[in-house]
Design an enzyme around this catalytic site. Sequence first.
Site, PDB file in Angstrom:
ATOM      1  CB  SER A 166      36.439 113.827  -1.644  1.00  0.00           C
ATOM      2  OG  SER A 166      36.798 114.993  -0.948  1.00  0.00           O
ATOM      3  NE  ARG A 237      35.105 125.174  -7.221  1.00  0.00           N
ATOM      4  CZ  ARG A 237      35.068 123.858  -7.290  1.00  0.00           C
ATOM      5  NH1 ARG A 237      34.982 123.151  -6.175  1.00  0.00           N
ATOM      6  NH2 ARG A 237      35.111 123.243  -8.451  1.00  0.00           N
ATOM      7  CG  ASP A 332      44.535 113.349  -1.882  1.00  0.00           C
ATOM      8  OD1 ASP A 332      44.553 114.484  -1.376  1.00  0.00           O
ATOM      9  OD2 ASP A 332      43.525 112.622  -1.907  1.00  0.00           O
ATOM     10  CG  HIS A 365      41.366 115.439  -3.008  1.00  0.00           C
ATOM     11  ND1 HIS A 365      41.281 114.267  -2.296  1.00  0.00           N
ATOM     12  CD2 HIS A 365      40.103 115.959  -3.019  1.00  0.00           C
ATOM     13  CE1 HIS A 365      40.047 114.080  -1.876  1.00  0.00           C
ATOM     14  NE2 HIS A 365      39.307 115.091  -2.310  1.00  0.00           N
ATOM     15  CG  ASP A 366      40.033 117.776  -8.256  1.00  0.00           C
ATOM     16  OD1 ASP A 366      39.283 117.421  -7.320  1.00  0.00           O
ATOM     17  OD2 ASP A 366      39.920 118.865  -8.847  1.00  0.00           O
TER      18      ASP A 366
END
Length: 392
Positions: A166, A237, A332, A365-366
């Site tokens: 990232s 967040r 992602d 993405h994680d």
Amino acid sequence: MTEATPPQTVPSPPDLQAEVAHQHVRFPEGLALDCGAVVAPLDVAYRTYGRLNATRSNAVLICHALTGDQYLAERHPLTGKPGWWEAIVGPGKPIDTDRFFVICANVLGGCMGSTGPRSLMTDSTGTTRPWGTDFPSITIRDMVRAQCKLVEHFGIARLLAVVGGSMGGMQVLEWAATYPDMVHAAAPIATASYHSAQNIAFDEVGRAAIHADPDWRGGRYWEVPGLIPAKGLSVARMIAHITYLSEEALARKFGRRLRGASALTFLEDVFEVESYLRHQGSTFVRRFDANAYLTITRAMDYFDLAEEHGGDLAAAFRGTRTRFFVASFSSDWLFPTSESRALVRALNAAAANVSFVEIASDKGHDAFLLHEPEFHAALGGFLRGAAERVGV
């Protein structure tokens, strides 16, 4: 004749972060930034794992993502949670600390010990106070320059590898472009050579949430002991966390499951996914600084490696001897595989040595932070190969 006002000190608000003395190196001369400002002194907070060998040839620098920090392979001193990459960093793991000397530094602009908006400065009136929103604009390249000073502090002339996902992947690419002779191998993961318009848009919504919080006070919340713009930072967040997941991951984890609400209401968390996001937001504000969040997201938005080289991404790497491992994940949508493929094409055009893998995953993405054995095996194999080539 009026007496000169003595210098004053405005203390930072007491909080959990202040209770931790982060391991760091101070560089009194500071750092010249891309914006033209100089930040002095410069503190770079870091953690290391493993041992540096006699020839200083086994160092692996790991660059963290936006909300990460230097505590990648140990229990976090604030949250008590395991390190964010403990799954792959450690003895006998893909990033093997029995073989490699692993370094991870908190980025410039961060809030875990490196110089950033929470750090103290002395202003034009002689008052010592936190930088706050007076902290200069920084770039990914500025972050890398700060890391380079730390690497040189260890007496390391060339890194075996630089690895990161990232925003950490952006730093990897900047390392390879700015200090090619210092990087034997580079592994940019789940990243891109620029921040897309969509990603900038999500960042701006998060920043707007912080700005809209009355407790932000124009960035001077530090003037009130204990005050933080918790609501705005929490929403920022929550917004960001949605982009880290995939639709499949959200459906698998939560679906449309309710939390036992007996009637339609707007006054409580009805769906489990709502409760999850609120929890992510509330825990985040205990460990992260709002002004640091604004600073770092803007640095990501500025990042465009091709623009810095006349629009030609290949030119950023032409003549490089660095070996590259590029990895992406099929679900992602924040940094899609198409952007990794564009990077690989540019590296091929620059005649770089590059390998590429797209990992089939529904975690979004994680995925680079989670249990993905195929990715772990590929990264570990790349690093072992790089080590063998230099005799480590």
